[in-house]
Scaffold this motif. Structure first.
Motif, PDB file in Angstrom:
ATOM      1  N   LEU A 164      19.747  -0.426  62.051  1.00 46.22           N
ATOM      2  CA  LEU A 164      19.120   0.318  60.948  1.00 46.22           C
ATOM      3  C   LEU A 164      17.621   0.029  60.894  1.00 46.22           C
ATOM      4  O   LEU A 164      16.813   0.951  60.699  1.00 46.22           O
TER       5      LEU A 164
ATOM      6  N   SER B   5      24.823   4.855  52.536  1.00 42.32           N
ATOM      7  CA  SER B   5      26.007   5.166  53.342  1.00 42.32           C
ATOM      8  C   SER B   5      26.088   4.243  54.560  1.00 42.32           C
ATOM      9  O   SER B   5      27.160   3.716  54.891  1.00 42.32           O
ATOM     10  N   TRP B   6      24.964   4.062  55.228  1.00 43.12           N
ATOM     11  CA  TRP B   6      24.918   3.182  56.399  1.00 43.12           C
ATOM     12  C   TRP B   6      25.370   1.768  56.039  1.00 43.12           C
ATOM     13  O   TRP B   6      26.184   1.161  56.732  1.00 43.12           O
TER      14      TRP B   6
ATOM     15  N   ASN C 263      28.838  -0.117  57.138  1.00 40.55           N
ATOM     16  CA  ASN C 263      28.733  -1.303  57.975  1.00 40.55           C
ATOM     17  C   ASN C 263      29.141  -2.585  57.262  1.00 40.55           C
ATOM     18  O   ASN C 263      29.043  -3.674  57.844  1.00 40.55           O
TER      19      ASN C 263
ATOM     20  N   ASP D 118      27.096  -2.082  62.966  1.00 42.33           N
ATOM     21  CA  ASP D 118      25.773  -2.695  62.783  1.00 42.33           C
ATOM     22  C   ASP D 118      25.885  -3.672  61.623  1.00 42.33           C
ATOM     23  O   ASP D 118      25.482  -3.377  60.504  1.00 42.33           O
TER      24      ASP D 118
END
Length: 164
Positions: free
Chosen positions: A96, A77-78, A82, A89
């Motif tokens: 991260l 998901s991150w 991004n 980020d």
């Protein structure tokens, strides 16, 4: 273990036990094992602090498939978020990496603390098992000596009867 004990006792041809005796022996073994385990658990619960219990829970969760799957979902998901225009980020995902390093820095010692406590519990159980086995061996030796004395008496009595 009780089922194995029943099988061993039942297989002995010279000491065939009836169902009632096997049931009583099984119940005694289960009760004894339950008492020993509950005593160890109570002792550990009294001895451990709230921080120890939290560390154990963190280690339990950190070593589960639930954690792995949730963490993989978080990472994906991150990265997906991004890679869009809402990125905060951008690759190579420095923030991260910082988050992962911090998690590792805290999680590793907590897991080690939990493992050390588990090793202490295992050591106590091993000592208790040794003591139980040693006592059982002593009782077996006493019974063997008693049986040998009874056998000698029986032989003497048979000799006396044969002389008469």
């Amino acid at each position: 273990m009780p089922d194995k004990l029943i099988q061993e006792l039942d297989d002995e041809t010279h000491t065939k036990l009836n169902i009632e005796q096997l049931t009583r022996i099984t119940a005694m073994v289960r009760e004894y094992q339950g008492n020993v385990k509950s005593h160890l658990t109570q002792h550990q619960a009294k001895k451990s602090s709230w921080a120890d219990r939290i560390a154990d829970r963190i280690a339990l969760f950190g070593g589960s498939w639930t954690f792995i799957l949730l963490f993989a979902l978080f990472l994906v998901s991150w990265m997906v978020l991004n890679l869009t225009r809402y990125a905060y980020d951008k690759p190579p995902f420095i923030l991260l990496n910082l988050i992962l390093s911090c998690i590792s820095a805290f999680q590793a010692p907590v897991i080690l603390m939990s493992q050390n406590r588990q090793a202490n519990r295992d050591k106590q159980e091993a000592i208790l098992d040794f003591a139980i086995n040693y006592r059982a061996e002593q009782e077996n030796m006493e019974m063997k000596e008693l049986l040998e004395r009874m056998d000698q008496r029986l032989e003497r009595m048979e000799r006396q009867i044969s002389r008469q």
